[in-house]
Design a protein around this motif. Structure first.
Motif, PDB file in Angstrom:
ATOM      1  N   TRP A  73       0.874  -1.168   0.000  1.00 55.42           N
ATOM      2  CA  TRP A  73       0.000   0.000   0.000  1.00 55.42           C
ATOM      3  C   TRP A  73       0.911   1.217   0.000  1.00 55.42           C
ATOM      4  O   TRP A  73       1.631   1.476   0.969  1.00 55.42           O
ATOM      5  CB  TRP A  73      -0.908  -0.015   1.225  1.00 55.42           C
ATOM      6  CG  TRP A  73      -1.854   1.135   1.365  1.00 55.42           C
ATOM      7  CD1 TRP A  73      -1.809   2.118   2.322  1.00 55.42           C
ATOM      8  CD2 TRP A  73      -2.999   1.425   0.559  1.00 55.42           C
ATOM      9  NE1 TRP A  73      -2.857   2.993   2.155  1.00 55.42           N
ATOM     10  CE2 TRP A  73      -3.608   2.595   1.070  1.00 55.42           C
ATOM     11  CE3 TRP A  73      -3.588   0.812  -0.563  1.00 55.42           C
ATOM     12  CZ2 TRP A  73      -4.754   3.162   0.520  1.00 55.42           C
ATOM     13  CZ3 TRP A  73      -4.721   1.370  -1.110  1.00 55.42           C
ATOM     14  CH2 TRP A  73      -5.298   2.530  -0.570  1.00 55.42           C
ATOM     15  N   GLU A 102      -3.248   3.842  11.406  1.00 52.19           N
ATOM     16  CA  GLU A 102      -3.867   2.868  10.497  1.00 52.19           C
ATOM     17  C   GLU A 102      -4.082   1.540  11.195  1.00 52.19           C
ATOM     18  O   GLU A 102      -3.231   1.082  11.958  1.00 52.19           O
ATOM     19  CB  GLU A 102      -2.991   2.649   9.258  1.00 52.19           C
ATOM     20  CG  GLU A 102      -3.587   1.651   8.267  1.00 52.19           C
ATOM     21  CD  GLU A 102      -2.635   1.233   7.157  1.00 52.19           C
ATOM     22  OE1 GLU A 102      -3.014   0.366   6.355  1.00 52.19           O
ATOM     23  OE2 GLU A 102      -1.495   1.768   7.097  1.00 52.19           O
ATOM     24  N   ARG A 124      -4.651  -2.201   9.783  1.00 51.18           N
ATOM     25  CA  ARG A 124      -4.597  -2.994   8.550  1.00 51.18           C
ATOM     26  C   ARG A 124      -4.964  -4.439   8.879  1.00 51.18           C
ATOM     27  O   ARG A 124      -4.407  -5.045   9.800  1.00 51.18           O
ATOM     28  CB  ARG A 124      -3.208  -2.923   7.933  1.00 51.18           C
ATOM     29  CG  ARG A 124      -3.096  -3.609   6.585  1.00 51.18           C
ATOM     30  CD  ARG A 124      -1.750  -3.360   5.937  1.00 51.18           C
ATOM     31  NE  ARG A 124      -1.516  -1.925   5.705  1.00 51.18           N
ATOM     32  CZ  ARG A 124      -0.437  -1.448   5.083  1.00 51.18           C
ATOM     33  NH1 ARG A 124       0.502  -2.287   4.650  1.00 51.18           N
ATOM     34  NH2 ARG A 124      -0.286  -0.148   4.908  1.00 51.18           N
ATOM     35  N   THR A 166      -7.386  -1.630   4.577  1.00 53.90           N
ATOM     36  CA  THR A 166      -6.689  -0.575   5.285  1.00 53.90           C
ATOM     37  C   THR A 166      -7.696   0.456   5.768  1.00 53.90           C
ATOM     38  O   THR A 166      -8.552   0.911   5.002  1.00 53.90           O
ATOM     39  CB  THR A 166      -5.619   0.103   4.405  1.00 53.90           C
ATOM     40  OG1 THR A 166      -5.116   1.266   5.083  1.00 53.90           O
ATOM     41  CG2 THR A 166      -6.154   0.519   3.056  1.00 53.90           C
TER      42      THR A 166
END
Length: 313
Positions: free
Chosen positions: A71, A136, A138, A157
Protein backbone atom coordinates in the motif's frame (compact mmCIF):
# COMPACT_ATOMS: atom_id res chain seq x y z
CA UNK A 1 -2.45 -30.19 -4.48
CA UNK A 2 -5.15 -31.60 -2.26
CA UNK A 3 -8.12 -29.36 -1.55
CA UNK A 4 -7.62 -30.28 2.11
CA UNK A 5 -4.14 -28.74 2.27
CA UNK A 6 -3.89 -26.94 5.62
CA UNK A 7 -2.84 -23.33 6.06
CA UNK A 8 -0.08 -22.80 8.61
CA UNK A 9 2.10 -19.83 9.47
CA UNK A 10 5.18 -18.71 11.34
CA UNK A 11 6.29 -15.33 12.68
CA UNK A 12 9.78 -13.98 13.35
CA UNK A 13 8.70 -10.68 15.02
CA UNK A 14 9.41 -8.69 11.84
CA UNK A 15 7.49 -10.69 9.24
CA UNK A 16 5.26 -13.72 8.91
CA UNK A 17 5.16 -16.46 6.30
CA UNK A 18 2.03 -18.39 5.35
CA UNK A 19 2.24 -21.98 4.08
CA UNK A 20 -0.36 -23.95 2.18
CA UNK A 21 0.18 -27.67 2.45
CA UNK A 22 3.84 -27.02 3.26
CA UNK A 23 4.36 -24.68 0.29
CA UNK A 24 5.32 -21.13 1.27
CA UNK A 25 2.88 -18.83 -0.56
CA UNK A 26 3.27 -15.42 1.09
CA UNK A 27 5.66 -13.52 3.32
CA UNK A 28 4.52 -10.20 4.77
CA UNK A 29 7.17 -7.93 6.24
CA UNK A 30 5.21 -5.78 8.66
CA UNK A 31 8.21 -4.05 10.28
CA UNK A 32 10.22 -2.82 7.30
CA UNK A 33 13.80 -1.60 7.69
CA UNK A 34 14.39 -0.20 4.20
CA UNK A 35 16.24 3.06 3.59
CA UNK A 36 14.28 6.27 4.30
CA UNK A 37 14.36 7.27 0.63
CA UNK A 38 12.49 4.05 -0.20
CA UNK A 39 9.65 5.05 2.18
CA UNK A 40 9.81 2.03 4.52
CA UNK A 41 6.39 0.34 4.69
CA UNK A 42 4.93 -3.16 5.04
CA UNK A 43 4.99 -5.33 1.93
CA UNK A 44 4.31 -8.83 0.61
CA UNK A 45 7.28 -10.64 -0.93
CA UNK A 46 7.83 -13.29 -1.99
CA UNK A 47 4.39 -14.22 -3.27
CA UNK A 48 4.10 -17.70 -4.76
CA UNK A 49 1.45 -19.76 -6.49
CA UNK A 50 0.39 -23.10 -5.03
CA UNK A 51 2.73 -24.64 -7.64
CA UNK A 52 5.63 -22.71 -6.13
CA UNK A 53 6.14 -20.07 -8.84
CA UNK A 54 7.27 -16.65 -7.57
CA UNK A 55 5.02 -13.84 -8.79
CA UNK A 56 6.53 -10.74 -7.11
CA UNK A 57 9.69 -8.66 -7.20
CA UNK A 58 11.56 -6.91 -4.39
CA UNK A 59 13.81 -3.87 -4.91
CA UNK A 60 14.20 -4.22 -8.71
CA UNK A 61 17.16 -2.21 -9.95
CA UNK A 62 14.98 0.17 -11.99
CA UNK A 63 12.76 1.15 -9.04
CA UNK A 64 14.24 -0.11 -5.78
CA UNK A 65 11.25 1.27 -3.85
CA UNK A 66 8.91 -1.26 -5.54
CA UNK A 67 8.20 -4.01 -2.98
CA UNK A 68 6.08 -6.97 -4.13
CA UNK A 69 2.58 -5.87 -3.14
CA UNK A 70 2.40 -2.80 -0.91
CA UNK A 71 0.00 0.00 0.00
CA UNK A 72 1.91 3.01 -1.34
CA UNK A 73 0.86 6.64 -1.84
CA UNK A 74 3.25 8.93 -3.77
CA UNK A 75 1.30 12.19 -3.36
CA UNK A 76 0.06 12.39 0.22
CA UNK A 77 -0.10 16.13 0.53
CA UNK A 78 3.52 17.22 0.08
CA UNK A 79 4.78 13.88 1.40
CA UNK A 80 5.72 10.69 -0.41
CA UNK A 81 4.74 7.31 1.05
CA UNK A 82 5.68 5.50 -2.17
CA UNK A 83 9.44 5.89 -2.18
CA UNK A 84 11.88 7.36 -4.63
CA UNK A 85 11.72 10.86 -6.15
CA UNK A 86 8.54 12.95 -6.24
CA UNK A 87 6.98 14.33 -9.39
CA UNK A 88 6.48 18.09 -9.33
CA UNK A 89 4.58 20.07 -11.95
CA UNK A 90 6.96 21.61 -14.45
CA UNK A 91 10.02 20.13 -12.72
CA UNK A 92 9.78 16.40 -13.53
CA UNK A 93 10.95 14.01 -10.77
CA UNK A 94 12.87 15.53 -7.85
CA UNK A 95 14.63 13.89 -4.91
CA UNK A 96 13.07 15.69 -1.97
CA UNK A 97 13.34 15.24 1.81
CA UNK A 98 9.74 13.99 1.93
CA UNK A 99 9.90 10.18 1.98
CA UNK A 100 7.66 9.08 4.82
CA UNK A 101 7.60 5.88 6.84
CA UNK A 102 4.81 3.50 7.93
CA UNK A 103 5.77 2.10 11.33
CA UNK A 104 4.38 -1.13 12.81
CA UNK A 105 3.17 -0.47 16.36
CA UNK A 106 1.48 -3.68 17.48
CA UNK A 107 -0.10 -6.92 16.30
CA UNK A 108 -3.79 -6.93 17.14
CA UNK A 109 -4.76 -10.40 15.92
CA UNK A 110 -3.05 -13.34 14.21
CA UNK A 111 -4.06 -16.95 13.67
CA UNK A 112 -6.08 -19.41 11.63
CA UNK A 113 -9.79 -20.13 11.58
CA UNK A 114 -12.20 -22.07 9.33
CA UNK A 115 -9.52 -22.75 6.75
CA UNK A 116 -8.02 -19.24 6.55
CA UNK A 117 -5.24 -17.14 8.07
CA UNK A 118 -5.91 -13.71 9.55
CA UNK A 119 -3.61 -10.90 10.67
CA UNK A 120 -4.36 -7.41 11.92
CA UNK A 121 -1.93 -4.75 13.07
CA UNK A 122 -1.74 -1.11 14.06
CA UNK A 123 0.57 1.27 12.19
CA UNK A 124 1.53 4.91 12.43
CA UNK A 125 2.61 7.06 9.49
CA UNK A 126 5.44 9.56 9.97
CA UNK A 127 6.75 12.17 7.55
CA UNK A 128 10.48 12.46 6.99
CA UNK A 129 10.30 15.67 9.04
CA UNK A 130 9.01 13.65 11.99
CA UNK A 131 5.32 14.53 11.93
CA UNK A 132 2.76 11.87 12.90
CA UNK A 133 0.02 12.10 10.24
CA UNK A 134 -1.91 8.80 10.16
CA UNK A 135 -3.01 6.01 12.45
CA UNK A 136 -3.87 2.87 10.50
CA UNK A 137 -5.45 -0.47 11.26
CA UNK A 138 -4.60 -2.99 8.55
CA UNK A 139 -6.38 -6.34 8.33
CA UNK A 140 -5.29 -9.23 6.10
CA UNK A 141 -6.83 -12.60 5.34
CA UNK A 142 -5.44 -15.44 3.25
CA UNK A 143 -7.56 -18.38 2.11
CA UNK A 144 -7.18 -21.20 -0.40
CA UNK A 145 -9.60 -21.87 -3.25
CA UNK A 146 -11.50 -25.17 -3.14
CA UNK A 147 -9.92 -26.27 -6.42
CA UNK A 148 -6.40 -26.04 -4.99
CA UNK A 149 -5.00 -23.99 -7.90
CA UNK A 150 -5.30 -20.51 -6.41
CA UNK A 151 -5.42 -18.55 -3.18
CA UNK A 152 -6.79 -15.17 -2.20
CA UNK A 153 -5.50 -12.28 -0.09
CA UNK A 154 -8.10 -9.88 1.28
CA UNK A 155 -6.40 -6.58 2.13
CA UNK A 156 -8.15 -3.89 4.19
CA UNK A 157 -6.69 -0.58 5.29
CA UNK A 158 -8.44 1.86 7.64
CA UNK A 159 -6.44 5.10 7.81
CA UNK A 160 -7.31 7.91 10.21
CA UNK A 161 -5.97 11.40 9.56
CA UNK A 162 -4.42 12.52 12.87
CA UNK A 163 -2.35 15.36 11.38
CA UNK A 164 -4.80 18.06 12.47
CA UNK A 165 -5.24 19.32 8.89
CA UNK A 166 -6.90 18.20 5.66
CA UNK A 167 -4.58 16.30 3.30
CA UNK A 168 -4.95 16.14 -0.49
CA UNK A 169 -4.17 12.67 -1.84
CA UNK A 170 -3.28 12.53 -5.52
CA UNK A 171 -0.81 11.09 -8.01
CA UNK A 172 1.76 12.20 -10.58
CA UNK A 173 -1.17 12.69 -12.97
CA UNK A 174 -2.95 15.12 -10.65
CA UNK A 175 0.42 16.91 -10.48
CA UNK A 176 0.55 17.15 -14.28
CA UNK A 177 2.14 13.94 -15.62
CA UNK A 178 -0.22 12.39 -18.16
CA UNK A 179 -1.50 8.83 -17.58
CA UNK A 180 0.76 8.20 -14.58
CA UNK A 181 -1.84 8.03 -11.83
CA UNK A 182 -0.23 5.28 -9.78
CA UNK A 183 -0.78 5.01 -6.05
CA UNK A 184 -2.69 2.57 -3.85
CA UNK A 185 -2.37 -1.21 -3.62
CA UNK A 186 0.44 -1.81 -6.11
CA UNK A 187 1.89 -5.09 -7.43
CA UNK A 188 5.32 -5.37 -9.08
CA UNK A 189 5.86 -8.59 -11.00
CA UNK A 190 9.02 -10.61 -11.59
CA UNK A 191 11.36 -9.58 -14.41
CA UNK A 192 10.24 -12.41 -16.71
CA UNK A 193 6.66 -11.10 -16.69
CA UNK A 194 7.66 -8.18 -18.92
CA UNK A 195 5.55 -8.44 -22.06
CA UNK A 196 2.80 -10.30 -20.23
CA UNK A 197 -0.93 -9.85 -20.77
CA UNK A 198 -3.05 -7.22 -19.01
CA UNK A 199 -6.74 -8.19 -19.18
CA UNK A 200 -9.93 -6.36 -18.21
CA UNK A 201 -13.49 -7.55 -17.48
CA UNK A 202 -14.71 -7.03 -21.05
CA UNK A 203 -11.79 -8.88 -22.63
CA UNK A 204 -9.83 -5.76 -23.55
CA UNK A 205 -6.09 -6.34 -23.25
CA UNK A 206 -2.92 -4.29 -23.13
CA UNK A 207 -1.77 -0.97 -21.74
CA UNK A 208 -4.79 0.77 -23.23
CA UNK A 209 -6.44 -0.32 -19.97
CA UNK A 210 -4.28 2.12 -18.02
CA UNK A 211 -6.50 4.90 -16.71
CA UNK A 212 -9.74 3.04 -17.45
CA UNK A 213 -12.28 2.12 -14.77
CA UNK A 214 -13.40 -1.37 -13.87
CA UNK A 215 -14.21 -3.59 -10.88
CA UNK A 216 -11.14 -5.78 -11.46
CA UNK A 217 -8.02 -6.20 -13.56
CA UNK A 218 -5.73 -9.18 -14.19
CA UNK A 219 -2.20 -9.89 -15.38
CA UNK A 220 -1.01 -13.16 -16.93
CA UNK A 221 2.73 -13.78 -17.11
CA UNK A 222 5.07 -16.58 -18.11
CA UNK A 223 7.99 -17.84 -16.04
CA UNK A 224 11.55 -18.48 -17.08
CA UNK A 225 12.90 -22.00 -16.50
CA UNK A 226 9.55 -23.81 -16.13
CA UNK A 227 7.82 -21.84 -18.95
CA UNK A 228 4.60 -22.11 -16.95
CA UNK A 229 2.09 -19.28 -16.64
CA UNK A 230 0.60 -17.61 -13.57
CA UNK A 231 -2.33 -15.22 -13.13
CA UNK A 232 -2.76 -12.31 -10.73
CA UNK A 233 -6.18 -10.65 -10.39
CA UNK A 234 -7.11 -7.72 -8.12
CA UNK A 235 -10.73 -6.94 -7.30
CA UNK A 236 -11.93 -3.62 -5.86
CA UNK A 237 -14.58 -3.72 -3.12
CA UNK A 238 -17.88 -2.11 -4.10
CA UNK A 239 -17.78 -0.23 -0.77
CA UNK A 240 -14.62 1.70 -1.72
CA UNK A 241 -15.33 5.39 -2.22
CA UNK A 242 -13.82 5.55 -5.72
CA UNK A 243 -15.31 2.25 -6.95
CA UNK A 244 -14.87 1.26 -9.71
CA UNK A 245 -11.35 2.69 -9.65
CA UNK A 246 -9.10 3.76 -12.44
CA UNK A 247 -6.23 1.30 -12.89
CA UNK A 248 -2.53 1.79 -13.37
CA UNK A 249 -0.97 -1.03 -15.40
CA UNK A 250 2.18 -1.71 -17.38
CA UNK A 251 3.55 -4.72 -19.25
CA UNK A 252 6.65 -2.98 -20.62
CA UNK A 253 9.41 -2.49 -19.65
CA UNK A 254 8.22 -4.35 -16.54
CA UNK A 255 5.04 -5.88 -15.15
CA UNK A 256 2.99 -3.96 -12.60
CA UNK A 257 -0.57 -2.95 -11.88
CA UNK A 258 -3.00 -1.91 -9.20
CA UNK A 259 -6.20 0.00 -8.47
CA UNK A 260 -5.39 3.72 -8.31
CA UNK A 261 -8.19 5.51 -6.45
CA UNK A 262 -6.44 8.89 -6.73
CA UNK A 263 -5.39 8.48 -10.39
CA UNK A 264 -6.83 11.59 -12.02
CA UNK A 265 -8.56 13.53 -9.25
CA UNK A 266 -7.28 14.60 -5.84
CA UNK A 267 -9.28 13.37 -2.86
CA UNK A 268 -9.51 15.41 0.32
CA UNK A 269 -8.63 13.34 3.39
CA UNK A 270 -10.25 15.47 6.07
CA UNK A 271 -8.71 15.95 9.50
CA UNK A 272 -10.07 13.25 11.81
CA UNK A 273 -11.57 11.23 8.94
CA UNK A 274 -11.11 7.46 8.64
CA UNK A 275 -10.67 6.24 5.07
CA UNK A 276 -11.29 2.54 4.39
CA UNK A 277 -10.20 0.68 1.26
CA UNK A 278 -10.55 -3.07 0.67
CA UNK A 279 -9.27 -5.35 -2.07
CA UNK A 280 -9.03 -9.03 -2.94
CA UNK A 281 -5.89 -10.31 -4.68
CA UNK A 282 -6.09 -13.72 -6.35
CA UNK A 283 -2.85 -15.62 -7.08
CA UNK A 284 -3.59 -18.46 -9.52
CA UNK A 285 -1.59 -21.17 -11.23
CA UNK A 286 -1.64 -21.27 -15.00
CA UNK A 287 -2.87 -19.21 -17.91
CA UNK A 288 -6.40 -17.81 -17.80
CA UNK A 289 -8.92 -17.23 -20.55
CA UNK A 290 -11.81 -14.82 -20.12
CA UNK A 291 -14.09 -17.49 -18.64
CA UNK A 292 -11.57 -18.40 -15.95
CA UNK A 293 -10.86 -14.76 -15.18
CA UNK A 294 -14.59 -14.15 -14.70
CA UNK A 295 -14.69 -17.11 -12.31
CA UNK A 296 -11.66 -15.81 -10.36
CA UNK A 297 -13.25 -12.36 -10.19
CA UNK A 298 -16.49 -13.83 -8.83
CA UNK A 299 -14.52 -15.72 -6.18
CA UNK A 300 -12.65 -12.53 -5.28
CA UNK A 301 -15.91 -10.63 -4.88
CA UNK A 302 -17.26 -13.41 -2.66
CA UNK A 303 -14.09 -13.22 -0.53
CA UNK A 304 -14.66 -9.50 -0.06
CA UNK A 305 -18.28 -10.10 0.88
CA UNK A 306 -17.25 -12.83 3.35
CA UNK A 307 -14.81 -10.42 4.99
CA UNK A 308 -17.47 -7.69 5.18
CA UNK A 309 -19.93 -10.07 6.85
CA UNK A 310 -17.29 -11.17 9.35
CA UNK A 311 -16.37 -7.56 10.10
CA UNK A 312 -19.99 -6.67 10.70
CA UNK A 313 -20.78 -9.70 12.83
Amino acid sequence: MSTAAPITWQDNTQSFTVMLGGQEIATYTYAATDEQRESPRPFFHPLRTTAGETVSAYRPWDHVWHKGIAWSLPHFGEDNFWGGPSYRRGQDYQWLPNNGRMRHESTLDAGTDDGGFRFSHALTWWTQAGNHVVDEIRTLRISAAPGGDSWTLVFETAMTNVSGADIQIGSPTTEGRENAGYGGLFWRGPREFAGGRIVGPDGTTGEALRGTRGPWLAFVGQHDNTCRHSTILISDAASNAQHPPEWFARAEPFACFGPAPFFSKEVTFAAGETMVNRYAVVIADGDSDQERLAHLATSAAQSLQHRAVKAGA
